[in-house]
Design a protein around this motif. Structure first.
Motif, PDB file in Angstrom:
ATOM      1  N   GLU A 265       0.920  -1.310  -0.110  1.00 30.61           N
ATOM      2  CA  GLU A 265       0.190   0.074   0.028  1.00 30.61           C
ATOM      3  C   GLU A 265       0.953   1.251   0.012  1.00 30.61           C
ATOM      4  O   GLU A 265       0.550   2.120  -0.745  1.00 30.61           O
TER       5      GLU A 265
ATOM      6  N   LEU B  66       3.943   5.596  -5.770  1.00 27.96           N
ATOM      7  CA  LEU B  66       3.696   5.503  -7.303  1.00 27.96           C
ATOM      8  C   LEU B  66       2.808   6.325  -7.548  1.00 27.96           C
ATOM      9  O   LEU B  66       2.800   6.998  -8.884  1.00 27.96           O
ATOM     10  N   ARG B  67       1.603   6.354  -7.007  1.00 25.95           N
ATOM     11  CA  ARG B  67       0.521   7.254  -7.549  1.00 25.95           C
ATOM     12  C   ARG B  67       0.712   8.864  -7.483  1.00 25.95           C
ATOM     13  O   ARG B  67       0.587   9.503  -8.216  1.00 25.95           O
ATOM     14  N   LEU B  68       1.516   9.169  -6.256  1.00 23.52           N
ATOM     15  CA  LEU B  68       1.827  10.557  -5.979  1.00 23.52           C
ATOM     16  C   LEU B  68       3.006  10.873  -7.194  1.00 23.52           C
ATOM     17  O   LEU B  68       2.970  11.761  -7.818  1.00 23.52           O
ATOM     18  N   HIS B  69       3.882   9.948  -7.412  1.00 22.62           N
ATOM     19  CA  HIS B  69       4.840  10.113  -8.417  1.00 22.62           C
ATOM     20  C   HIS B  69       4.322  10.296  -9.797  1.00 22.62           C
ATOM     21  O   HIS B  69       4.504  11.169 -10.636  1.00 22.62           O
ATOM     22  N   ALA B  70       3.199   9.482 -10.144  1.00 20.34           N
ATOM     23  CA  ALA B  70       2.338   9.416 -11.393  1.00 20.34           C
ATOM     24  C   ALA B  70       1.882  10.944 -11.467  1.00 20.34           C
ATOM     25  O   ALA B  70       1.723  11.389 -12.571  1.00 20.34           O
ATOM     26  N   ASP B  71       0.794  11.283 -10.539  1.00 25.43           N
ATOM     27  CA  ASP B  71       0.518  12.541 -10.572  1.00 25.43           C
ATOM     28  C   ASP B  71       1.077  13.701 -10.782  1.00 25.43           C
ATOM     29  O   ASP B  71       0.729  14.594 -11.567  1.00 25.43           O
TER      30      ASP B  71
ATOM     31  N   ALA C  40       2.065   1.637  -3.399  1.00 29.84           N
ATOM     32  CA  ALA C  40       1.213   1.882  -4.522  1.00 29.84           C
ATOM     33  C   ALA C  40       0.914   3.529  -3.961  1.00 29.84           C
ATOM     34  O   ALA C  40       0.682   4.180  -5.319  1.00 29.84           O
ATOM     35  N   ASN C  41       0.819   4.027  -3.027  1.00 29.23           N
ATOM     36  CA  ASN C  41       0.673   5.501  -3.000  1.00 29.23           C
ATOM     37  C   ASN C  41       1.782   6.197  -3.288  1.00 29.23           C
ATOM     38  O   ASN C  41       1.527   7.283  -3.967  1.00 29.23           O
TER      39      ASN C  41
END
Length: 201
Positions: A140, A146-151, A143-144
């Protein structure tokens, strides 16, 4: 202590000589006496030589009480012998009981062993559950991240696209500029070169 004895002799003083035959060890458990010693006890005229009696002795082997063994023997005959309970049958029953006891002991040991195995398996399952919980938290967190990096990456690309001029516009302007330069060069060449009509024949 209770004994089965036999009146062996009587003396002139009225005492009876008793030979101990068997000793009671527990309920329905008797042991044959090996001793040939004779105990002397006060006896009434009803205790004749050869008679079987029950004798109660003290811890110091003193005679406390003597009674006729007839009723006791008849009780044994009624409870066991009238039902056809032979010594061989009793021996077989004793062997069967011993086999059952051993089987029960083995089963009890097997149950104990399985209980230990179940306890060990439960400890392993608990350890696996803890590991899965830790791994789930790590996943988790990753994943968080990676999500922040992608955003963040999408936002920077949008900003770059807004700031930069359109690619088609650059290509259009460059193409027009190339055409203008070609026209100017052609004009210069036409001016500097004499025409074919002005040249002498």
């Amino acid at each position: 202590m209770l004994y089965l004895a036999q009146v062996t002799t009587r003396d002139s003083e009225g005492k009876a000589g008793l030979k101990l035959l068997a000793q009671k060890r527990a309920d329905y458990v008797w042991a044959v006496c090996e001793s040939e010693d004779i105990l002397w006890a006060e006896a009434s005229d009803c205790y004749a030589t050869g008679m079987l009696v029950l004798v109660e002795l003290s811890s110091s082997m003193k005679v406390k009480q003597v009674q006729d063994a007839k009723d006791w023997i008849l009780e044994i005959v009624q409870d066991y012998l009238t039902a056809g309970v032979s010594p061989a049958l009793l021996h077989e029953e004793a062997q069967r009981a011993e086999q059952w006891r051993q089987s029960y002991t083995m089963k009890e040991q097997e149950i104990g062993r399985r209980a230990l195995e179940v306890e060990a398996w439960r400890d392993q399952i608990q350890e696996l559950e803890e590991n899965l919980k830790r791994e789930k938290k790590q996943i988790e967190m990753m994943a968080n991240a990676l999500r922040l990096h992608a955003d963040a990456g999408v936002g920077s690309r949008v900003e770059d696209a807004v700031a930069a001029p359109p690619a088609n516009r650059n290509n259009y302007n460059a193409g027009n500029a190339s055409k203008d330069v070609a026209k100017d060069v052609a004009k210069d060449v036409a001016v500097q070169s004499p025409s074919e009509e002005s040249q002498p024949v």
